[in-house]
Design an enzyme around this catalytic site. Structure first.
Site, short mmCIF file in Angstrom:
data_model
loop_
_atom_site.label_atom_id
_atom_site.label_comp_id
_atom_site.label_asym_id
_atom_site.label_seq_id
_atom_site.Cartn_x
_atom_site.Cartn_y
_atom_site.Cartn_z
N ARG A 238 0.85 -1.19 0.00
CA ARG A 238 0.00 0.00 0.00
C ARG A 238 0.89 1.24 0.00
NH1 ARG A 238 -3.37 -2.79 -1.66
NH2 ARG A 238 -5.43 -3.26 -0.81
N ASP A 262 4.27 -0.56 -7.05
CA ASP A 262 3.00 -0.87 -7.70
C ASP A 262 1.88 -0.06 -7.06
OD1 ASP A 262 1.39 -2.45 -9.56
OD2 ASP A 262 0.54 -3.39 -7.77
N GLU A 267 -2.56 7.46 -5.06
CA GLU A 267 -2.93 6.78 -6.31
C GLU A 267 -4.41 6.91 -6.66
OE1 GLU A 267 -1.86 2.66 -5.17
OE2 GLU A 267 -3.96 2.17 -5.48
N HIS A 299 -0.79 -0.31 -9.80
CA HIS A 299 -1.57 -1.24 -8.97
C HIS A 299 -2.09 -2.42 -9.80
CE1 HIS A 299 -3.69 -1.26 -4.85
NE2 HIS A 299 -3.60 -2.49 -5.30
P1 NAI Z 1 -1.52 -11.19 5.25
O1 NAI Z 1 -2.52 -10.66 6.22
O2 NAI Z 1 -1.52 -12.63 4.91
O3 NAI Z 1 -0.04 -10.82 5.76
C1 NAI Z 1 0.31 -9.57 6.28
C2 NAI Z 1 1.42 -9.79 7.27
O4 NAI Z 1 1.89 -8.51 7.70
C3 NAI Z 1 0.93 -10.55 8.53
O5 NAI Z 1 1.78 -11.66 8.78
C4 NAI Z 1 1.04 -9.51 9.63
O6 NAI Z 1 1.36 -10.06 10.90
C5 NAI Z 1 2.17 -8.64 9.08
N1 NAI Z 1 2.29 -7.34 9.75
C6 NAI Z 1 1.32 -6.62 10.36
N2 NAI Z 1 1.85 -5.51 10.90
C7 NAI Z 1 3.16 -5.53 10.61
C8 NAI Z 1 4.25 -4.67 10.91
N3 NAI Z 1 4.07 -3.56 11.66
N4 NAI Z 1 5.49 -4.99 10.45
C9 NAI Z 1 5.67 -6.12 9.74
N5 NAI Z 1 4.68 -6.99 9.44
C10 NAI Z 1 3.45 -6.69 9.87
O7 NAI Z 1 -1.69 -10.28 3.96
P2 NAI Z 1 -1.21 -10.62 2.46
O8 NAI Z 1 -2.27 -11.35 1.75
O9 NAI Z 1 0.16 -11.18 2.50
O10 NAI Z 1 -1.18 -9.13 1.83
C11 NAI Z 1 -0.24 -8.16 2.28
C12 NAI Z 1 -0.65 -6.81 1.72
O11 NAI Z 1 -0.50 -6.82 0.30
C13 NAI Z 1 -2.13 -6.43 1.93
O12 NAI Z 1 -2.33 -5.83 3.19
C14 NAI Z 1 -2.41 -5.47 0.81
O13 NAI Z 1 -2.20 -4.16 1.28
C15 NAI Z 1 -1.33 -5.80 -0.23
N6 NAI Z 1 -1.90 -6.27 -1.50
C16 NAI Z 1 -1.56 -5.61 -2.66
C17 NAI Z 1 -2.05 -6.02 -3.88
C18 NAI Z 1 -1.67 -5.35 -5.18
O14 NAI Z 1 -2.31 -5.62 -6.22
N7 NAI Z 1 -0.64 -4.52 -5.22
C19 NAI Z 1 -3.02 -7.13 -3.95
C20 NAI Z 1 -3.27 -7.80 -2.69
C21 NAI Z 1 -2.73 -7.37 -1.51
#
Ligand code: NAI
Length: 334
Positions: A238, A262, A267, A299
């Protein structure tokens, strides 16, 4: 159930309509009405007469919008994405509106795009592509580095981070991560460290954590100062994770050697639209575009056939579960 689908593009219809028709054959379909504009306080009035709205990353679901949705009788916000930082969950809860999301559709799509940015930046593919088309085969300025043996740091080791870690391990990289919740699946693959160690030791830093208050501007002047000079920064998560003016200063000084984005904090006014006939008004974004060692995509990390199919299936199932009063199996975020 009557569902207003906002920020709708042709590719949304192409994946939602066939899935919905297939569900209709099994008596589980919905009436989907597509609206091209974002959902904002100005467009929220369009929701009157709908029981659910289906939204995406740049819709504005603040307390004002949610107040109008509640007045219109909307009971469900079905996000067709994983992130929900654009939804005021407290306001939704107070209004009695349920919020569902798609927690996982294709972690591979996003992780593979992060790797594409790394490879493109490292081997200067964007510059090489243009040179060869100009009949210019000079190699100066295109020098890359072996990924083998490098240290890759991830902020966030959830679903996407886990796929990314495995891919980078395949290149022969050492992968380290910071995460308040260690992922047991990554035992033996990732070493967990604190943020200061992550920044100090990594040749490449890739962000895979959500945007929450604790991660807002995780990358700022101070944390960039902890990084190795010339480090590569990748953000497919993000935009708000990065303080963009601080990153621009670091690119100018050389403290940051490469930047792959990305996502971008502002954005919402730029991405997902063809603005090629308009003048770019965002001076910060315009400055980013001047660097030869920056690659920005709009994105699109999620944008694979497999991911869009999964998003359509899971979002429509979430809506069906809400309609049937079934709450198990849906990831409710409010
Ligand atoms: P997820 O929920 O499986 O993993 C997120 C991880 O970040 C968790 O393990 C959590 O404990 C950790 N986390 C939380 N706070 C943190 C901190 N302060 N420092 C380090 N780690 C921390 O989520 P997933 O599916 O892996 O997605 C991650 C992010 O990717 C989403 O939140 C979303 O913003 C982004 N995303 C972007 C897309 C795109 O098209 N560019 C598409 C899908 C997701």
């Amino acid at each position: 159930m009557k569902v207003a689908v906002f920020s709708a593009k042709s590719y949304d219809r192409e994946h939602f309509d066939p899935t919905n028709q297939a569900n209709q054959a099994n008596h589980g379909g919905h009436e989907l009405v597509y609206f091209e504009p974002h959902l904002t306080p100005q467009t929220a009035i369009l929701c009157c007469g709908f029981e659910a709205v289906c939204c995406f990353v740049n819709d504005t679901l603040n307390s004002e919008t949610i107040g109008i949705l509640a007045d219109c009788g909307v009971g469900l916000i079905a996000m067709r994405c994983a992130g929900f930082n654009n939804v005021d969950l407290e306001a939704a809860k107070a209004a009695g509106i349920r919020v569902a999301r798609v927690p996982e559709y294709s972690p591979h799509a996003v992780a593979e795009h992060a790797v594409a940015l790394i490879l493109g930046l490292n081997r200067n593919l964007h510059r090489a592509y243009n040179r060869v088309r100009e009949n210019d085969y000079a190699l100066s300025g295109l020098l890359g580095f072996d990924l083998y043996g490098k240290t890759v740091g991830m902020a966030g080791s959830g679903k996407i981070g886990a796929v990314f870690a495995r891919i980078m391990t395949g290149f022969g990289c050492q992968v380290i991560a910071s995460d308040p919740h260690e992922n047991p699946d990554l035992e033996g693959i990732v070493d967990y460290v604190e943020n200061d160690q992550l920044f100090a030791r990594s040749d490449i830093i890739s962000l895979h954590c959500p945007l929450v208050p604790a991660t807002h501007h995780l990358i700022n002047a101070a944390t960039i100062g902890q990084m190795k000079p010339g480090a590569m920064l990748i953000n497919t998560s993000r935009g708000g994770l990065i303080d963009t003016p601080a990153v621009i200063n670091a690119l100018k000084s050389g403290q940051l050697g490469y930047l792959g984005l990305d996502v971008y904090e502002e954005e919402a006014d730029l991405f997902f639209e063809d603005n090629s006939n308009m003048l770019l008004q965002d001076d910060v974004f315009a400055r980013l575009l001047t660097f030869p060692n920056v690659i920005i995509t709009g994105h699109q990390a999620f944008f694979t056939r497999e991911a869009l199919n999964a998003i359509a299936h899971i979002t429509l199932n979430n809506i069906s579960d809400y309609a049937a009063g079934r709450h198990n199996g849906v990831e409710w975020v409010a």
